[in-house]
Write a protein that holds these residues in place. Structure first.
Motif, PDB file in Angstrom:
ATOM      1  N   VAL A 273       4.016   1.596 -10.587  1.00  0.00           N
ATOM      2  CA  VAL A 273       3.302   0.782  -9.608  1.00  0.00           C
ATOM      3  C   VAL A 273       2.198  -0.053 -10.243  1.00  0.00           C
ATOM      4  O   VAL A 273       1.893  -1.136  -9.775  1.00  0.00           O
ATOM      5  N   ASP A 274       1.634   0.434 -11.339  1.00  0.00           N
ATOM      6  CA  ASP A 274       0.522  -0.306 -11.943  1.00  0.00           C
ATOM      7  C   ASP A 274       0.953  -1.629 -12.543  1.00  0.00           C
ATOM      8  O   ASP A 274       0.266  -2.629 -12.429  1.00  0.00           O
ATOM      9  N   LYS A 275       2.080  -1.628 -13.225  1.00  0.00           N
ATOM     10  CA  LYS A 275       2.446  -2.878 -13.899  1.00  0.00           C
ATOM     11  C   LYS A 275       3.883  -3.312 -13.715  1.00  0.00           C
ATOM     12  O   LYS A 275       4.288  -4.327 -14.240  1.00  0.00           O
ATOM     13  N   GLU A 276       4.667  -2.555 -12.959  1.00  0.00           N
ATOM     14  CA  GLU A 276       6.068  -2.931 -12.822  1.00  0.00           C
ATOM     15  C   GLU A 276       6.465  -3.330 -11.414  1.00  0.00           C
ATOM     16  O   GLU A 276       7.636  -3.448 -11.104  1.00  0.00           O
ATOM     17  N   MET A 277       5.488  -3.526 -10.550  1.00  0.00           N
ATOM     18  CA  MET A 277       5.857  -3.796  -9.179  1.00  0.00           C
ATOM     19  C   MET A 277       5.854  -5.288  -8.867  1.00  0.00           C
ATOM     20  O   MET A 277       4.962  -6.013  -9.287  1.00  0.00           O
ATOM     21  N   TYR A 278       6.856  -5.721  -8.137  1.00  0.00           N
ATOM     22  CA  TYR A 278       6.878  -7.081  -7.600  1.00  0.00           C
ATOM     23  C   TYR A 278       5.971  -7.077  -6.390  1.00  0.00           C
ATOM     24  O   TYR A 278       6.266  -6.444  -5.381  1.00  0.00           O
TER      25      TYR A 278
ATOM     26  N   GLY B 237       0.798  -1.219   0.000  1.00  0.00           N
ATOM     27  CA  GLY B 237       0.000   0.000   0.000  1.00  0.00           C
ATOM     28  C   GLY B 237       0.833   1.273   0.000  1.00  0.00           C
ATOM     29  O   GLY B 237       0.407   2.299  -0.522  1.00  0.00           O
ATOM     30  N   LEU B 238       2.003   1.199   0.590  1.00  0.00           N
ATOM     31  CA  LEU B 238       2.877   2.370   0.619  1.00  0.00           C
ATOM     32  C   LEU B 238       3.085   2.910  -0.787  1.00  0.00           C
ATOM     33  O   LEU B 238       3.154   4.115  -0.994  1.00  0.00           O
ATOM     34  N   PHE B 239       3.177   1.989  -1.738  1.00  0.00           N
ATOM     35  CA  PHE B 239       3.405   2.430  -3.119  1.00  0.00           C
ATOM     36  C   PHE B 239       2.102   2.554  -3.896  1.00  0.00           C
ATOM     37  O   PHE B 239       1.911   3.503  -4.645  1.00  0.00           O
ATOM     38  N   THR B 240       1.197   1.601  -3.701  1.00  0.00           N
ATOM     39  CA  THR B 240      -0.009   1.603  -4.537  1.00  0.00           C
ATOM     40  C   THR B 240      -0.968   2.741  -4.176  1.00  0.00           C
ATOM     41  O   THR B 240      -1.459   3.424  -5.052  1.00  0.00           O
ATOM     42  N   HIS B 241      -1.213   2.957  -2.908  1.00  0.00           N
ATOM     43  CA  HIS B 241      -2.157   4.012  -2.538  1.00  0.00           C
ATOM     44  C   HIS B 241      -1.484   5.353  -2.535  1.00  0.00           C
ATOM     45  O   HIS B 241      -1.828   6.261  -3.285  1.00  0.00           O
TER      46      HIS B 241
ATOM     47  N   PHE C  63       3.361  -9.447  -3.795  1.00  0.00           N
ATOM     48  CA  PHE C  63       3.048 -10.823  -3.390  1.00  0.00           C
ATOM     49  C   PHE C  63       2.457 -10.831  -1.986  1.00  0.00           C
ATOM     50  O   PHE C  63       2.575  -9.853  -1.239  1.00  0.00           O
ATOM     51  N   LYS C  64       1.836 -11.931  -1.664  1.00  0.00           N
ATOM     52  CA  LYS C  64       1.313 -12.117  -0.308  1.00  0.00           C
ATOM     53  C   LYS C  64       2.257 -13.006   0.474  1.00  0.00           C
ATOM     54  O   LYS C  64       2.738 -14.018  -0.043  1.00  0.00           O
ATOM     55  N   ASP C  65       2.529 -12.640   1.710  1.00  0.00           N
ATOM     56  CA  ASP C  65       3.358 -13.527   2.519  1.00  0.00           C
ATOM     57  C   ASP C  65       2.474 -14.610   3.145  1.00  0.00           C
ATOM     58  O   ASP C  65       1.283 -14.681   2.880  1.00  0.00           O
ATOM     59  N   ARG C  66       3.082 -15.455   3.967  1.00  0.00           N
ATOM     60  CA  ARG C  66       2.326 -16.595   4.504  1.00  0.00           C
ATOM     61  C   ARG C  66       1.189 -16.176   5.417  1.00  0.00           C
ATOM     62  O   ARG C  66       0.285 -16.961   5.704  1.00  0.00           O
ATOM     63  N   GLY C  67       1.269 -14.952   5.905  1.00  0.00           N
ATOM     64  CA  GLY C  67       0.181 -14.466   6.749  1.00  0.00           C
ATOM     65  C   GLY C  67      -0.895 -13.731   5.972  1.00  0.00           C
ATOM     66  O   GLY C  67      -1.827 -13.199   6.562  1.00  0.00           O
ATOM     67  N   GLY C  68      -0.726 -13.661   4.643  1.00  0.00           N
ATOM     68  CA  GLY C  68      -1.731 -12.997   3.824  1.00  0.00           C
ATOM     69  C   GLY C  68      -1.498 -11.502   3.645  1.00  0.00           C
ATOM     70  O   GLY C  68      -2.310 -10.806   3.038  1.00  0.00           O
ATOM     71  N   GLN C  69      -0.387 -11.004   4.165  1.00  0.00           N
ATOM     72  CA  GLN C  69      -0.051  -9.585   4.010  1.00  0.00           C
ATOM     73  C   GLN C  69       0.358  -9.279   2.578  1.00  0.00           C
ATOM     74  O   GLN C  69       1.164 -10.008   2.001  1.00  0.00           O
ATOM     75  N   GLU C  70      -0.149  -8.194   2.034  1.00  0.00           N
ATOM     76  CA  GLU C  70       0.270  -7.762   0.690  1.00  0.00           C
ATOM     77  C   GLU C  70       1.556  -6.968   0.801  1.00  0.00           C
ATOM     78  O   GLU C  70       1.580  -5.874   1.374  1.00  0.00           O
ATOM     79  N   LEU C  71       2.603  -7.530   0.245  1.00  0.00           N
ATOM     80  CA  LEU C  71       3.906  -6.875   0.330  1.00  0.00           C
ATOM     81  C   LEU C  71       4.427  -6.576  -1.061  1.00  0.00           C
ATOM     82  O   LEU C  71       3.971  -7.148  -2.048  1.00  0.00           O
ATOM     83  N   ALA C  72       5.400  -5.677  -1.133  1.00  0.00           N
ATOM     84  CA  ALA C  72       6.010  -5.353  -2.420  1.00  0.00           C
ATOM     85  C   ALA C  72       7.505  -5.149  -2.244  1.00  0.00           C
ATOM     86  O   ALA C  72       7.954  -4.633  -1.216  1.00  0.00           O
ATOM     87  N   LEU C  73       8.262  -5.589  -3.246  1.00  0.00           N
ATOM     88  CA  LEU C  73       9.675  -5.232  -3.309  1.00  0.00           C
ATOM     89  C   LEU C  73       9.722  -3.766  -3.715  1.00  0.00           C
ATOM     90  O   LEU C  73       9.067  -3.372  -4.672  1.00  0.00           O
ATOM     91  N   ARG C  74      10.478  -2.982  -2.997  1.00  0.00           N
ATOM     92  CA  ARG C  74      10.389  -1.537  -3.244  1.00  0.00           C
ATOM     93  C   ARG C  74      10.806  -1.179  -4.661  1.00  0.00           C
ATOM     94  O   ARG C  74      11.841  -1.621  -5.147  1.00  0.00           O
ATOM     95  N   PRO C  75       9.964  -0.379  -5.346  1.00  0.00           N
ATOM     96  CA  PRO C  75      10.300   0.043  -6.697  1.00  0.00           C
ATOM     97  C   PRO C  75      11.069   1.355  -6.726  1.00  0.00           C
ATOM     98  O   PRO C  75      11.579   1.743  -7.774  1.00  0.00           O
ATOM     99  N   GLU C  76      11.154   2.027  -5.596  1.00  0.00           N
ATOM    100  CA  GLU C  76      11.879   3.292  -5.535  1.00  0.00           C
ATOM    101  C   GLU C  76      12.177   3.599  -4.078  1.00  0.00           C
ATOM    102  O   GLU C  76      11.663   2.923  -3.172  1.00  0.00           O
ATOM    103  N   GLY C  77      12.990   4.592  -3.824  1.00  0.00           N
ATOM    104  CA  GLY C  77      13.492   4.783  -2.478  1.00  0.00           C
ATOM    105  C   GLY C  77      12.858   5.871  -1.644  1.00  0.00           C
ATOM    106  O   GLY C  77      12.979   5.856  -0.415  1.00  0.00           O
TER     107      GLY C  77
END
Length: 429
Positions: free
Chosen positions: A60-65, A47-51, A67-81
């Motif tokens: 963010v729309d089509k270039e972001m890694y 959400g930090l990046f998407t919202h 995924f959901k972790d084992r707890g169901g959290q939506e996470l992303a590899l940071r696309p920028e700093g």
RNA sequence: GUGAGUGUAGCCCAGUGGUUAAGGCGCCAGGUUGUGGCCCUGGAGAUCGUGGGUUCAAAUCCCAUCACUCACCCCA
């Protein structure tokens, strides 16, 4: 066989000195300006990046890694700093420090896109940010700092492009003027630009197609629509840059890829027109922290792509000063000497002398060859004769001269020569 | 996501239907009973990206697939 994931690469030992060089220059320019290092996780809440940051941009729309972790959290590899730095600023209450807070980071960024020259799925960015103050003097500081950094690396053929894209007060007026202007050219636009007209009108300005460029050149300019505050800010920034003697090119067609920019945007372009684009870029993001749910807080920053810096350093044939290290190689012949070598290696390392040992029972010739290939300054030869007399043969690999030294004197002798050589060629780092 | 090009040893690459796939770099060993860089000799290292097809015969032709590279979109 396994391979590194697409668009991601190993940085092998021969390339490391260049990386080290860039990182050291980065840290030293930050020290010079009082920017402090900050590390953030590679993974963030998606959400930090998407919202908050950039809904509507490709990054963010089509270039972001994502995924959901084992707890169901939506996470992303940071696309920028920048967004992670702002998140940390808020999370740790850095707004309680004297403002602005000046931070820098060096780390990996990820974008899921087709790799090509100068563009990777994992790349590394060096960036610095000044958060908590809206003064144009800070924009100028950031830009001068970016320039000083690039010059300190030895890069010469680059230019700084500058523009102001206004704020949420004045930009809507500009965007609608731009749309009105483009409406009359709709038939002549390339398919991409037709899409941009709807999705992201500002991007119309930097289309690479020749005909679109002609149209863009005559388009209304952001600077003609700036509100009085934005105009004053932009003029003050230019005045500061002139005082700093930091050259820049006004580029009314410069817009940047992330939506959070306000007012100042700038980009460092290599002189050679390459398709791989900017060495780095930045700008002001006065609305970002508010978008993260906190009280409005100004910010301005810059980020450079390390891979692109390195590729430009190579093109411009900037040579990196080699780290002057003196290393010792231990060659041994026979079982007894091998044990003595083990002992001596430990003593040498204890004396902070970089030492490598021959692993097995190879011929002396082979061992010297290895010492040579590893660039050792000295080889200590321990053979049966030396064992009998409790001595070691000390060979200078550059001159080929060698002398017999009592075993007990090896460390002292090597220390002496090292001090001598360091005295003769003072390190420049 | 779209388009083009390329896949032969760790690296660079020759080889466009016919014995055992050639060379250079690098690696290992020898030429020197204990002496590297230069030179000489020898050696190891390749299921010719993968799968299928055509053919008496395929690294070579065809199809598919994967990977890499470059470009577009976009970006550092």
């Amino acid at each position: 066989m396994y391979k590194a994931p697409r668009g991601m690469s190993d940085i092998l030992p021969p390339e490391q000195p260049l990386w080290k060089y860039v990182k050291e220059k980065a840290a030293s320019v930050c020290d010079l300006y009082g920017y402090q290092p900050l590390n953030t996780p590679v993974i963030e809440d998606a959400g930090l990046f998407t919202h908050a940051v950039a809904g509507g941009t490709d990054i963010v729309d089509k270039e972001m890694y994502i995924f959901k972790d084992r707890g169901g959290q939506e996470l992303a590899l940071r696309p920028e700093g920048t967004a992670p730095v702002c998140r940390a600023y808020l999370e740790h209450g850095l707004f309680n420090l004297p403002q602005p807070v000046k931070l820098y980071y060096i780390g990996a960024s990820f974008r899921y896109e087709r790799p090509q020259a100068g563009r990777y799925r994992q790349h590394h960015q060096f960036g610095f940010e000044a958060i908590g103050d809206a003064s144009p003097f800070l924009d100028a500081e950031i830009i001068e700092m970016a320039q000083r950094f690039l010059l300190s690396l030895g890069l010469r053929d680059f230019s700084i492009h500058l523009n102001s894209i206004g704020c949420r007060t004045c930009r809507p007026g500009y965007v609608s003027a731009l749309k009105r202007y483009y409406a009359s050219f709709e038939g002549e636009l390339c398919p991409d630009c037709k899409a941009r007209l709807e999705r992201n009108p500002l991007r119309l300005l930097d289309c690479k197609k020749r005909h679109c460029q002609e149209i863009a050149e005559a388009a209304p300019r952001t600077t003609a629509f700036l509100c009085p505050d934005c105009l004053a800010h932009f003029e003050s920034l230019q005045e500061c840059l002139n005082i700093l003697k930091t050259p820049f090119l006004l580029n009314h067609r410069l817009v940047r890829g992330l939506d959070y920019y306000t007012r100042t945007v700038f980009e460092v372009q290599p002189q050679e027109e390459t398709s791989q684009g900017a060495l780095g870029g930045g700008g002001r993001y006065d609305d970002l922290i508010e978008a993260l749910g906190a009280k409005p807080t100004a910010g301005v920053g810059f980020a450079a792509g390390i891979e692109r810096l390195i590729s430009n350093l190579r093109e411009q044939q900037v040579n990196v000063p080699p780290s002057p290290h003196i290393t010792v190689f231990l060659a041994s012949l026979g079982a007894e000497a091998r044990k003595e070598s083990l002992k001596l290696a430990s003593v040498l390392r204890g004396a902070e002398i970089a030492t490598m040992e021959s692993a097995g029972n190879k011929s002396l010739k082979s061992q010297l060859k290895q010492a040579n290939a590893r660039g050792s300054s000295y080889t200590v030869i321990l053979g049966e004769e030396e064992m009998k007399s409790r001595t070691a043969m000390l060979r200078d690999m550059k001159s080929g001269e060698q002398r017999l030294v009592p075993l007990s004197q090896v460390v002292a002798t090597l220390r002496q020569t090292r001090a001598l050589e360091r005295g003769q060629s003072p390190g420049d780092t």
